[in-house]
Design a protein around this motif. Sequence first.
Motif, PDB file in Angstrom:
ATOM      1  N   UNK A   1      46.834  36.600  33.781  1.00  0.00           N
ATOM      2  CA  UNK A   1      45.546  36.311  34.404  1.00  0.00           C
ATOM      3  C   UNK A   1      44.640  35.580  33.416  1.00  0.00           C
ATOM      4  N   UNK A   2      43.767  34.746  33.942  1.00  0.00           N
ATOM      5  CA  UNK A   2      42.747  34.043  33.166  1.00  0.00           C
ATOM      6  C   UNK A   2      41.396  34.341  33.803  1.00  0.00           C
ATOM      7  N   UNK A   3      40.398  34.583  32.972  1.00  0.00           N
ATOM      8  CA  UNK A   3      39.087  34.992  33.472  1.00  0.00           C
ATOM      9  C   UNK A   3      38.019  33.960  33.120  1.00  0.00           C
ATOM     10  N   UNK A   4      37.180  33.629  34.100  1.00  0.00           N
ATOM     11  CA  UNK A   4      36.026  32.751  33.876  1.00  0.00           C
ATOM     12  C   UNK A   4      34.745  33.515  34.219  1.00  0.00           C
ATOM     13  N   UNK A   5      33.643  33.102  33.616  1.00  0.00           N
ATOM     14  CA  UNK A   5      32.354  33.777  33.815  1.00  0.00           C
ATOM     15  C   UNK A   5      32.538  35.275  33.577  1.00  0.00           C
ATOM     16  N   UNK A   6      33.127  35.590  32.442  1.00  0.00           N
ATOM     17  CA  UNK A   6      33.641  36.941  32.190  1.00  0.00           C
ATOM     18  C   UNK A   6      32.552  37.976  31.955  1.00  0.00           C
ATOM     19  N   UNK A   7      31.367  37.561  31.506  1.00  0.00           N
ATOM     20  CA  UNK A   7      30.287  38.511  31.267  1.00  0.00           C
ATOM     21  C   UNK A   7      30.694  39.604  30.302  1.00  0.00           C
ATOM     22  N   UNK A   8      30.340  40.844  30.630  1.00  0.00           N
ATOM     23  CA  UNK A   8      30.719  41.984  29.795  1.00  0.00           C
ATOM     24  C   UNK A   8      32.102  42.508  30.143  1.00  0.00           C
ATOM     25  N   UNK A   9      32.830  41.810  31.033  1.00  0.00           N
ATOM     26  CA  UNK A   9      34.231  42.061  31.349  1.00  0.00           C
ATOM     27  C   UNK A   9      34.460  43.196  32.340  1.00  0.00           C
ATOM     28  N   UNK A  10      33.501  43.479  33.216  1.00  0.00           N
ATOM     29  CA  UNK A  10      33.721  44.512  34.223  1.00  0.00           C
ATOM     30  C   UNK A  10      34.871  44.181  35.149  1.00  0.00           C
ATOM     31  N   UNK A  11      34.860  42.984  35.724  1.00  0.00           N
ATOM     32  CA  UNK A  11      35.959  42.554  36.595  1.00  0.00           C
ATOM     33  C   UNK A  11      37.270  42.540  35.822  1.00  0.00           C
ATOM     34  N   UNK A  12      37.219  42.079  34.584  1.00  0.00           N
ATOM     35  CA  UNK A  12      38.430  41.946  33.764  1.00  0.00           C
ATOM     36  C   UNK A  12      39.063  43.300  33.456  1.00  0.00           C
ATOM     37  N   UNK A  13      38.224  44.294  33.142  1.00  0.00           N
ATOM     38  CA  UNK A  13      38.774  45.627  32.858  1.00  0.00           C
ATOM     39  C   UNK A  13      39.513  46.154  34.077  1.00  0.00           C
ATOM     40  N   UNK A  14      38.920  45.975  35.258  1.00  0.00           N
ATOM     41  CA  UNK A  14      39.584  46.412  36.481  1.00  0.00           C
ATOM     42  C   UNK A  14      40.896  45.686  36.728  1.00  0.00           C
TER      43      UNK A  14
ATOM     44  N   UNK B   1      35.909  48.041  41.706  1.00  0.00           N
ATOM     45  CA  UNK B   1      36.056  46.893  42.595  1.00  0.00           C
ATOM     46  C   UNK B   1      37.024  45.882  41.984  1.00  0.00           C
ATOM     47  N   UNK B   2      36.905  45.654  40.684  1.00  0.00           N
ATOM     48  CA  UNK B   2      37.845  44.765  40.004  1.00  0.00           C
ATOM     49  C   UNK B   2      39.269  45.281  40.086  1.00  0.00           C
ATOM     50  N   UNK B   3      39.426  46.595  39.943  1.00  0.00           N
ATOM     51  CA  UNK B   3      40.765  47.182  40.023  1.00  0.00           C
ATOM     52  C   UNK B   3      41.333  47.041  41.428  1.00  0.00           C
ATOM     53  N   UNK B   4      40.485  47.203  42.447  1.00  0.00           N
ATOM     54  CA  UNK B   4      40.952  47.040  43.834  1.00  0.00           C
ATOM     55  C   UNK B   4      41.457  45.624  44.075  1.00  0.00           C
ATOM     56  N   UNK B   5      40.755  44.642  43.502  1.00  0.00           N
ATOM     57  CA  UNK B   5      41.208  43.252  43.602  1.00  0.00           C
ATOM     58  C   UNK B   5      42.564  43.090  42.928  1.00  0.00           C
ATOM     59  N   UNK B   6      42.666  43.610  41.710  1.00  0.00           N
ATOM     60  CA  UNK B   6      43.914  43.482  40.964  1.00  0.00           C
ATOM     61  C   UNK B   6      45.087  44.180  41.638  1.00  0.00           C
ATOM     62  N   UNK B   7      44.843  45.384  42.167  1.00  0.00           N
ATOM     63  CA  UNK B   7      45.928  46.136  42.806  1.00  0.00           C
ATOM     64  C   UNK B   7      46.435  45.432  44.063  1.00  0.00           C
ATOM     65  N   UNK B   8      45.509  44.848  44.846  1.00  0.00           N
ATOM     66  CA  UNK B   8      45.943  44.137  46.047  1.00  0.00           C
ATOM     67  C   UNK B   8      46.822  42.946  45.672  1.00  0.00           C
ATOM     68  N   UNK B   9      46.383  42.169  44.697  1.00  0.00           N
ATOM     69  CA  UNK B   9      47.149  40.977  44.314  1.00  0.00           C
ATOM     70  C   UNK B   9      48.474  41.374  43.662  1.00  0.00           C
ATOM     71  N   UNK B  10      48.484  42.469  42.924  1.00  0.00           N
ATOM     72  CA  UNK B  10      49.735  42.946  42.351  1.00  0.00           C
ATOM     73  C   UNK B  10      50.726  43.324  43.453  1.00  0.00           C
ATOM     74  N   UNK B  11      50.239  43.962  44.522  1.00  0.00           N
ATOM     75  CA  UNK B  11      51.103  44.299  45.648  1.00  0.00           C
ATOM     76  C   UNK B  11      51.623  43.038  46.334  1.00  0.00           C
ATOM     77  N   UNK B  12      50.770  42.030  46.447  1.00  0.00           N
ATOM     78  CA  UNK B  12      51.207  40.776  47.056  1.00  0.00           C
ATOM     79  C   UNK B  12      52.277  40.093  46.197  1.00  0.00           C
ATOM     80  N   UNK B  13      52.079  40.109  44.893  1.00  0.00           N
ATOM     81  CA  UNK B  13      53.068  39.514  43.987  1.00  0.00           C
ATOM     82  C   UNK B  13      54.413  40.231  44.095  1.00  0.00           C
ATOM     83  N   UNK B  14      54.352  41.563  44.255  1.00  0.00           N
ATOM     84  CA  UNK B  14      55.578  42.365  44.319  1.00  0.00           C
ATOM     85  C   UNK B  14      56.107  42.513  45.740  1.00  0.00           C
TER      86      UNK B  14
END
Length: 461
Positions: A73-86, A414-427
């Motif tokens: 994954x690559x992150x833009x507008x990362x801020x304090x990394x809340x989305x990224x941690x998830x 919320x970031x983790x929910x995004x990541x988990x959905x896409x991980x399921x799609x990848x798998x």
Amino acid sequence: MGTKITVREAASILKLTEQYVRTLCRNRLLHSQKIGRMWLIEEESMLQYGLRTAHYVAEDHTIYNNQKSRPIAISFFSGAMGLDIGIEQAGFDIKLACEIDKYCRQTIALNKPNIALVGDINSCSADDILSYAGLTRSDDIDLIVGGPPCQAFSTAGKRNGLNDNRGNIFLTYLTIIFDIRPKYFVIENVRGLLSCPLKHRPHNMRGTEFPNLTFDELPGGALNFVLSLVRNNGYSFSFNLYNSANFGTPQIRERVVIICSRNGEKPPFLIPTHSEKGQYGLKKWKTFRQATKGIDKHHHLTFPEKRLKYYKMLSEGQNWKSLPKNLQKEALGKSYYAGGGKTGFLRRLSWNKPSPTLVTHPAMPATDLAHPQENRPLSIEEYKRIQEFPDDWQLAGPLIQQYKQIGNAVPISLGKAVGLLIMKLLNQENIPDYSNFSFSRYKNTSDTEWQTKFESTSSNL
């Protein structure tokens, strides 16, 4: 034992006086040892102090650890990394963070020193991004995530949309994505994106004496333009307005999340883990009390004395409307005559409900976020818990900048929910259907509902 440096060397790196560095040593703010009359300082401690206080600048740099064992994954507008941690908690390996804000960059360098760090998205091409991340055109990137600056779309701003310079950065983000062509990409933004026009017409130039709004001036025109770019570049998409409380965040915070897929199949909505009253067999929303239990020390701003007078009259969950009638006008002053509900004035949180949406400054008159019992704003430690940052997550800069970083972040659940959905799609895993779930308190916020409403409005031109 790490590398030791002298006071003079530390002063040169931090751009401080030698006397000030010695004071830091004496106050144990730097890990150091005094031998005779000389202080020897641990270099790593000095660098960490410099990053926290911005005396040592986090420069752009390439990735330092380039193993490729997990989805990329690559992150833009990362801020304090809340989305990224998830996203990381969901199993992705974030190779690069792109962030221009000075203090956020320092925070990224403090907590994630091994990933690549890039500043201005406008100065980078897709090839530059890949190079910094230790990747090449032959690497098939799994995911790009980002929340382009939301001020241009916020209902509190001037709503210039994509004509705003920050809106142009939105388009720069898309340009880089379409060049790299990841399997999936994510756009996170504020609710205002759903209704922001592509071109704003001032309200004093509307009405029967003026021409009808053009297509570009319609509510939602900016999003319609963005979605047309997504389609034209071969990506399918879905989006909704998601209340973070439905994913385990102890906070009512609603954000638009657009998930785009290269394979042409429309992605499903996110998978909720919580509901307000436990509907669908899910857990109930998390509360402020649950989130903030066990915090030992609090660092916080203070309310002015004149405001404390009124807070001492309020109990948990109350605001200015709970004051005696004869004090309400006194407490609000001129704001008493302003429109709207003014629910952010003199607001105490409830123990047994999620927090309201965190703001970047918890002690501003119209957006107060006061502790349920104590006569103070929420502390930075409570901010971190509500946004679900680890207690040991280091934040750079003065306290007001720390509030800003956490207040602007995406909640980690919320970031983790995004990541988990896409991980399921990848798998290619089965994804439960929550299509009838109320993801937010607003109507017409899903992609199909929104599209129907926009087309209906535009057909009347």
